[in-house]
Design an enzyme around this catalytic site. Structure first.
Site, PDB file in Angstrom:
ATOM      1  N   LYS A  56      12.484 -19.205   3.179  1.00 21.70           N
ATOM      2  CA  LYS A  56      12.777 -17.979   2.408  1.00 21.70           C
ATOM      3  C   LYS A  56      14.258 -17.938   2.049  1.00 21.70           C
ATOM      4  O   LYS A  56      15.121 -17.911   2.914  1.00 21.70           O
ATOM      5  CB  LYS A  56      12.403 -16.755   3.245  1.00 21.70           C
ATOM      6  CG  LYS A  56      12.821 -15.412   2.633  1.00 21.70           C
ATOM      7  CD  LYS A  56      12.555 -14.269   3.609  1.00 21.70           C
ATOM      8  CE  LYS A  56      13.176 -12.967   3.120  1.00 21.70           C
ATOM      9  NZ  LYS A  56      13.019 -11.867   4.107  1.00 21.70           N
ATOM     10  N   LYS A 108      16.954  -0.075   1.085  1.00 16.18           N
ATOM     11  CA  LYS A 108      17.295   0.043   2.494  1.00 16.18           C
ATOM     12  C   LYS A 108      18.411   1.067   2.679  1.00 16.18           C
ATOM     13  O   LYS A 108      19.262   1.245   1.804  1.00 16.18           O
ATOM     14  CB  LYS A 108      17.797  -1.307   3.029  1.00 16.18           C
ATOM     15  CG  LYS A 108      16.802  -2.442   3.046  1.00 16.18           C
ATOM     16  CD  LYS A 108      17.470  -3.712   3.544  1.00 16.18           C
ATOM     17  CE  LYS A 108      16.542  -4.911   3.508  1.00 16.18           C
ATOM     18  NZ  LYS A 108      15.509  -4.839   4.552  1.00 16.18           N
ATOM     19  N   ASP A 131      19.517 -12.943   4.885  1.00 10.98           N
ATOM     20  CA  ASP A 131      18.093 -12.954   4.546  1.00 10.98           C
ATOM     21  C   ASP A 131      17.667 -14.270   3.909  1.00 10.98           C
ATOM     22  O   ASP A 131      16.504 -14.444   3.588  1.00 10.98           O
ATOM     23  CB  ASP A 131      17.758 -11.779   3.621  1.00 10.98           C
ATOM     24  CG  ASP A 131      16.353 -11.249   3.844  1.00 10.98           C
ATOM     25  OD1 ASP A 131      15.795 -11.486   4.934  1.00 10.98           O
ATOM     26  OD2 ASP A 131      15.795 -10.612   2.930  1.00 10.98           O
ATOM     27  N   ARG A 166       7.705 -12.202   1.793  1.00 14.78           N
ATOM     28  CA  ARG A 166       6.356 -12.767   1.840  1.00 14.78           C
ATOM     29  C   ARG A 166       5.833 -13.059   0.433  1.00 14.78           C
ATOM     30  O   ARG A 166       4.995 -13.935   0.254  1.00 14.78           O
ATOM     31  CB  ARG A 166       5.413 -11.826   2.593  1.00 14.78           C
ATOM     32  CG  ARG A 166       5.159 -10.497   1.928  1.00 14.78           C
ATOM     33  CD  ARG A 166       4.575  -9.474   2.868  1.00 14.78           C
ATOM     34  NE  ARG A 166       5.557  -9.065   3.867  1.00 14.78           N
ATOM     35  CZ  ARG A 166       5.296  -8.195   4.853  1.00 14.78           C
ATOM     36  NH1 ARG A 166       4.085  -7.681   4.973  1.00 14.78           N
ATOM     37  NH2 ARG A 166       6.237  -7.864   5.714  1.00 14.78           N
TER      38      ARG A 166
END
Length: 466
Positions: A233, A245, A256, A319
């Protein structure tokens, strides 16, 4: 001084025969013998300082001329369940400038690797803050192998530690290209209209950013060898999208792309050692930003696999991009797919920052991963792919929702979502990792960490190392 000038140099080992100060490693069981072997003056000096062989304790012993003659370093009880096998990684930050060698290391190669990992400092934006102590290679180890692993770890840490203004999708691509060039690998990158058509989920997640999303596809090794695909990812920064967020949750979102960093670090180790595999690394690289063309909650998006996906939350973007990459990976029918991502807070709630969650349906793979984690001191914990929870991802308007909509089993439902996009691959493992050391531990300085990269190399080396 430019930023390039301050890039850290990967620590290396000195030759085994280098002139060096001995560091005697002392366990609770060996302290009596070590005391007896010290010369009387050094023994009295250690006693006067109250040295005990508890884990992490350190005493510097002088020679007759007052110079540093020996170091005592406590390991504690090496048989205890809480024993930290990377404890040698504390030494570079404790010792003065100079050359040192280890005596009585339980595992000399692992100790040398811990030393090099503990010597790492991120120096892109400021210099002069790294340890000055150097280690002579312990006799009998493969020093080149240790240095390659340490260099790969440093590469991945650098990628994670670099802030998002200097580490966007293009810079992730540049890092992959540099790695490919160094190892003679092929690389292809898909973006623009072709990305939108062939990888619609990757395109949708990255469309709101002025920094174009892309799919990076690196291949290496003979085609007639076992096929191993690593999927990482690569979200360079995650605002959460329109489901934005809170500010506190954005502070570490440069990490991330930690899954991409772990995949690239593992690939560096595999290619550097010449394992007999056909390696493929897929990195969907995006920035999850906000603008007028951002994807929205309630949108229904197509995917490469042909499944329609309802967007229940734009902050569950990792995802989505992995789904398209996994569909591509499975089309080649690889022997093994491993994917890496900083995917869910639920995994951190369950296991904390140090222990990535691991998911697979294959019992043989689960056992191999557990053993590789133990052998590499890079642990994970298996969590269940509980099939009945798949119904939590049901959608009334699409084939699947990207979130469950409830507070329970978030890491499991995320893993079940990914499994829908590579259902035919028997050996498919999913790592949900944190990618960050919240505080400094031996061999693991505070900051970015390529969790599961060393495990992956140990796993593949055990299978395909010849």
């Amino acid at each position: 001084m430019t930023q390039a000038d301050t890039q850290p140099t990967t620590p290396t080992l000195l030759p085994a025969d280098a002139q060096s100060v001995p560091v005697t490693l002392v366990t609770t069981g060996s302290w009596g013998d070590v005391q007896g072997a010290l010369d009387p003056a050094q023994r009295r000096f250690a006693e006067a300082l109250g040295f005990k062989p508890k884990a992490g304790s350190l005493t510097l012993l002088p020679g007759p001329d007052g110079s540093l003659a020996r170091v005592l370093f406590g390991l504690g009880d090496t048989e205890a369940a809480a024993y930290d096998r990377l404890i040698i990684g504390k030494l570079p930050g404790l010792l003065p400038e100079g050359s040192f060698r280890l005596e009585h290391a339980p595992d000399p190669a692992e100790a040398a690797l811990a030393w090099l990992m503990g010597s790492y400092r991120f120096g892109r934006y400021r210099s002069g803050n790294g340890p000055k102590a150097r280690l002579a290679a312990p006799a009998g180890i493969d020093a080149g192998e240790v240095e390659r692993i340490a260099a790969a770890v440093a590469l991945g840490r650098d990628l994670i530690n670099t802030p998002a203004n200097d580490m966007g999708p293009a810079e992730i691509e540049a890092a992959a290209r540099s790695l490919a060039e160094r190892h003679g690998a092929a690389i292809a990158v898909t973006q623009g209209d072709v990305l939108a058509k062939e990888y619609p989920l990757i395109h949708a997640v990255g469309a709101a950013s002025p920094r174009a999303p892309r799919l990076i596809d690196l291949t290496w090794g003979p085609e007639d060898t076992p096929r191993v695909t690593l999927v990482g990812k690569g979200v360079a920064f995650d605002t959460g999208g329109l489901d934005i967020k809170p500010s506190a949750a954005m502070l570490l979102m440069k990490k991330d792309m930690g899954g991409a960093a772990a995949a690239l670090a593992a690939a560096d180790m595999v290619m550097g050692s010449g394992l007999k595999v056909r390696l493929r690394v897929l990195i969907p690289a995006v920035e999850n930003a906000i603008s007028g063309n951002a994807f929205r909650p309630g949108d229904v998006l197509p995917s490469r696999a042909g499944l329609s996906v309802e967007i229940g939350n734009t902050d569950a973007e990792g995802r989505l991009i992995l789904a398209d990459a996994l569909a591509l990976a499975e089309a080649e029918s690889p022997d093994l797919i491993l994917d890496y991502s900083t995917l869910t807070g639920a995994a951190r709630v369950a296991l904390g920052p140090d222990l990535p969650a691991f998911f697979t349906e294959d019992e043989g793979l689960a056992a191999s991963v557990a053993e590789a984690g133990r052998s590499a001191a890079d642990p994970v914990w298996r969590m269940p792919l509980h099939a009945p929870y798949a119904s939590l991802l049901d959608s009334k308007v699409a084939d699947i929702n990207n979130v469950s909509g409830g507070p329970f089993a978030g890491a499991i439902t995320a893993a079940l979502f990914l499994r829908r996009f590579a259902p035919k691959t028997k050996e498919h493992g999913h790592f949900d990792l944190y990618g960050w050391n919240p505080s400094t531990k031996p061999g693991r300085p505070e900051g970015g960490e390529v969790q599961t990269a060393r495990l992956t190399y140990a796993l593949l080396k055990a299978r395909y190392g010849g």
